[in-house]
Write an enzyme that holds these catalytic residues in place. Sequence first.
Site, PDB file in Angstrom:
ATOM      1  N   HIS A 162       0.822  -1.220   0.000  1.00  0.00           N
ATOM      2  CA  HIS A 162       0.000   0.000   0.000  1.00  0.00           C
ATOM      3  C   HIS A 162       0.846   1.255   0.000  1.00  0.00           C
ATOM      4  CE1 HIS A 162      -4.008  -1.901   0.934  1.00  0.00           C
ATOM      5  NE2 HIS A 162      -3.177  -2.913   1.116  1.00  0.00           N
TER       6      HIS A 162
ATOM      7  N   ASP B  33       3.355   9.604  -0.645  1.00  0.00           N
ATOM      8  CA  ASP B  33       2.182   8.844  -0.215  1.00  0.00           C
ATOM      9  C   ASP B  33       1.924   7.758  -1.248  1.00  0.00           C
ATOM     10  OD1 ASP B  33      -0.138   8.088   1.142  1.00  0.00           O
ATOM     11  OD2 ASP B  33      -0.828  10.143   1.407  1.00  0.00           O
TER      12      ASP B  33
HETATM   13  P1  ADP Z   1      -3.238   6.567   5.080  1.00  0.00           P
HETATM   14  O1  ADP Z   1      -3.570   5.220   4.582  1.00  0.00           O
HETATM   15  O2  ADP Z   1      -1.800   6.907   5.003  1.00  0.00           O
HETATM   16  O3  ADP Z   1      -3.799   6.868   6.435  1.00  0.00           O
HETATM   17  P2  ADP Z   1      -5.194   7.557   3.112  1.00  0.00           P
HETATM   18  O4  ADP Z   1      -5.501   8.954   2.715  1.00  0.00           O
HETATM   19  O5  ADP Z   1      -4.944   6.633   1.967  1.00  0.00           O
HETATM   20  O6  ADP Z   1      -3.958   7.625   4.108  1.00  0.00           O
HETATM   21  O7  ADP Z   1      -6.396   6.939   3.941  1.00  0.00           O
HETATM   22  C1  ADP Z   1      -6.861   7.529   5.117  1.00  0.00           C
HETATM   23  C2  ADP Z   1      -8.242   6.974   5.439  1.00  0.00           C
HETATM   24  O8  ADP Z   1      -8.524   7.208   6.814  1.00  0.00           O
HETATM   25  C3  ADP Z   1      -9.354   7.641   4.649  1.00  0.00           C
HETATM   26  O9  ADP Z   1     -10.343   6.689   4.348  1.00  0.00           O
HETATM   27  C4  ADP Z   1      -9.900   8.690   5.624  1.00  0.00           C
HETATM   28  O10 ADP Z   1     -11.264   9.019   5.435  1.00  0.00           O
HETATM   29  C5  ADP Z   1      -9.722   7.975   6.942  1.00  0.00           C
HETATM   30  N1  ADP Z   1      -9.523   8.947   8.033  1.00  0.00           N
HETATM   31  C6  ADP Z   1      -8.500   9.802   8.183  1.00  0.00           C
HETATM   32  N2  ADP Z   1      -8.650  10.540   9.284  1.00  0.00           N
HETATM   33  C7  ADP Z   1      -9.796  10.130   9.858  1.00  0.00           C
HETATM   34  C8  ADP Z   1     -10.500  10.507  11.053  1.00  0.00           C
HETATM   35  N3  ADP Z   1     -10.023  11.458  11.884  1.00  0.00           N
HETATM   36  N4  ADP Z   1     -11.655   9.873  11.326  1.00  0.00           N
HETATM   37  C9  ADP Z   1     -12.124   8.919  10.499  1.00  0.00           C
HETATM   38  N5  ADP Z   1     -11.508   8.517   9.373  1.00  0.00           N
HETATM   39  C10 ADP Z   1     -10.354   9.113   9.067  1.00  0.00           C
HETATM   40  C1  G6P Z   2      -1.254   3.112   6.139  1.00  0.00           C
HETATM   41  C2  G6P Z   2      -0.590   1.764   5.975  1.00  0.00           C
HETATM   42  C3  G6P Z   2      -1.434   0.682   6.615  1.00  0.00           C
HETATM   43  C4  G6P Z   2      -1.732   1.034   8.062  1.00  0.00           C
HETATM   44  C5  G6P Z   2      -2.365   2.431   8.147  1.00  0.00           C
HETATM   45  C6  G6P Z   2      -2.597   2.881   9.577  1.00  0.00           C
HETATM   46  O1  G6P Z   2      -2.452   3.098   5.440  1.00  0.00           O
HETATM   47  O2  G6P Z   2      -0.398   1.500   4.598  1.00  0.00           O
HETATM   48  O3  G6P Z   2      -0.766  -0.563   6.571  1.00  0.00           O
HETATM   49  O4  G6P Z   2      -2.583   0.088   8.655  1.00  0.00           O
HETATM   50  O5  G6P Z   2      -1.512   3.369   7.514  1.00  0.00           O
HETATM   51  O6  G6P Z   2      -1.434   2.772  10.323  1.00  0.00           O
HETATM   52  P1  G6P Z   2      -1.317   1.833  11.617  1.00  0.00           P
HETATM   53  O7  G6P Z   2       0.132   1.792  11.931  1.00  0.00           O
HETATM   54  O8  G6P Z   2      -2.139   2.544  12.648  1.00  0.00           O
HETATM   55  O9  G6P Z   2      -1.890   0.498  11.253  1.00  0.00           O
END
Ligand code: ADP
Ligand code: G6P
Length: 493
Positions: free
Chosen positions: A164, A378
Amino acid sequence: MTDELYSFVVVSNRLPVDRVIDESGTASWKQSPGGLVTALEPVMRAADGAWVGWAGQADLELEPFDEGGIRIVPVKLSESDLEMYYEGFSNDTLWPLYHDVIAQPSYHRIWWERYVQVNRRFAEATAASSAPGATVWVQDYQLQLVPAMLRELRPDLVIGFFNHIPFPAYGIFSQLPWRGQIIDGLLGADVVGFQRVADAGNFSRAVRRLRGYSTKTPYIDVPGTDDQPARRVIARAFPISIDVTGFQELAARPEVQERAAQIRADLGNPKTIMLGVDRLDYTKGIGHRLKAFGELLAEGRLSVEDITLVQVATPSRERVESYRQLRDEIELTVGRINGDYGTISHQAVSYLHHGFPREEMAAFYLAADVMLVTALRDGMNLVAKEYVAARGDEDGVLILSEFAGASDELRAALLVNPHDIDGLKDTILRAIAMPRVERRKRMRMLRRRVSENDVTHWSNSFLSTLREVKGSASWGGSDLAPETEWTIEKPSP
Ligand code: ADP
Ligand code: G6P
């Protein structure tokens, strides 16, 4: 473990739900943070499979159970596993290394050893849940050794792996003292999937440099050994997405639309609302965005009467030192901007450090005139896709970092280099001043792209590639055929 066997198994470090205990000691489940869960949860709801992973708390010994229509098979991690495998090797070695060393990776042999041990535990738990000939889909950087371990334990399985996060250029990857073992681990899969074409290219290059195997995009030929036949592995890009229809329908609900209007009113009806939604992670460029915004206020090019920046900064990996430092820095900066430019009636930055239900996230997106995605690196960034999916009104401007995987597809966004603070400031002003006609034109193009590749398309294209490899003569597993052809139906909203 479990006696039940499944013909489709997903394995990831984190399960879709985390176990939380409130102040009165009552345990409950809440949705886990991050893009991996956002993407896979609708896939698994539509499939009849099992999800193997960790339930978010140390030392939890749990029997398999059903949650939201998904069969969950928990893997126990001890406090010291969390320190060394999860916070250490996964999030203080691999995460910064794979995100172009934005932070300095730490290399500790003792962390690596624990990473190997814990990967073996995940492989064993997965093998114990998999029916003969099952399809197993391993997820993300925490489990890169699982494909080869699983193949050794269960040569009958069809094994996919999806990364990912970015896969770095060889000049960076080669720092890793255990780089060869990681490559061997991943090559245990039949298909290794990446977010971007560039990530797949970086991986194939690393395979050539470290193992000398011949590669011809998208194929990698892994020679046979005494124990294992020669195999052909596919390594290519499968850009991940979201449940677009589900998100669109959520955002179209009257109560979500009303909530968006309420958010605007609660902020004092500013002319412009800008929004950032990120896990509090140094890869997200939150500091760069605050710097640009602070300078625009300082120079009088923006006025706090007219604009509010809402920054949702989700708590993440809070025991890792670099994340602690980041939180301190961001909160200091937010405090300074609000102290310098806020008035009694208008706050410059509305900073929210907690999780929200999906409905509330959709309302934030609807309320936001400008969405700021300024990641320094990212894998994909699903927030950008959610913003676009939410905007059924064909309004709103997406500012998107060219260093986020989403920028390969979302070319109609305003693309920025977040390191270029002056460029970012100009782009923010351009977004705020953009005429409705241009906003609509861009948003329509973005919505078309996001609709073309939703998460069902992503999972089906990965799984059908996996089937092709399995069906081809080069497949080196047993002659047990999978019982089910895996096509995921679109999830019901
Ligand atoms: P990452 O996987 O690095 O966290 P992404 O942008 O690909 O970044 O995905 C983040 C996901 O987490 C999205 O679906 C977003 O809506 C969700 N998200 C982020 N912050 C919050 C929050 N404070 N509450 C609920 N969902 C959240
Ligand atoms: C990114 C990573 C995931 C991970 C998520 C949240 O989306 O690709 O593997 O699960 O961040 O991070 P955490 O360390 O809380 O699982």
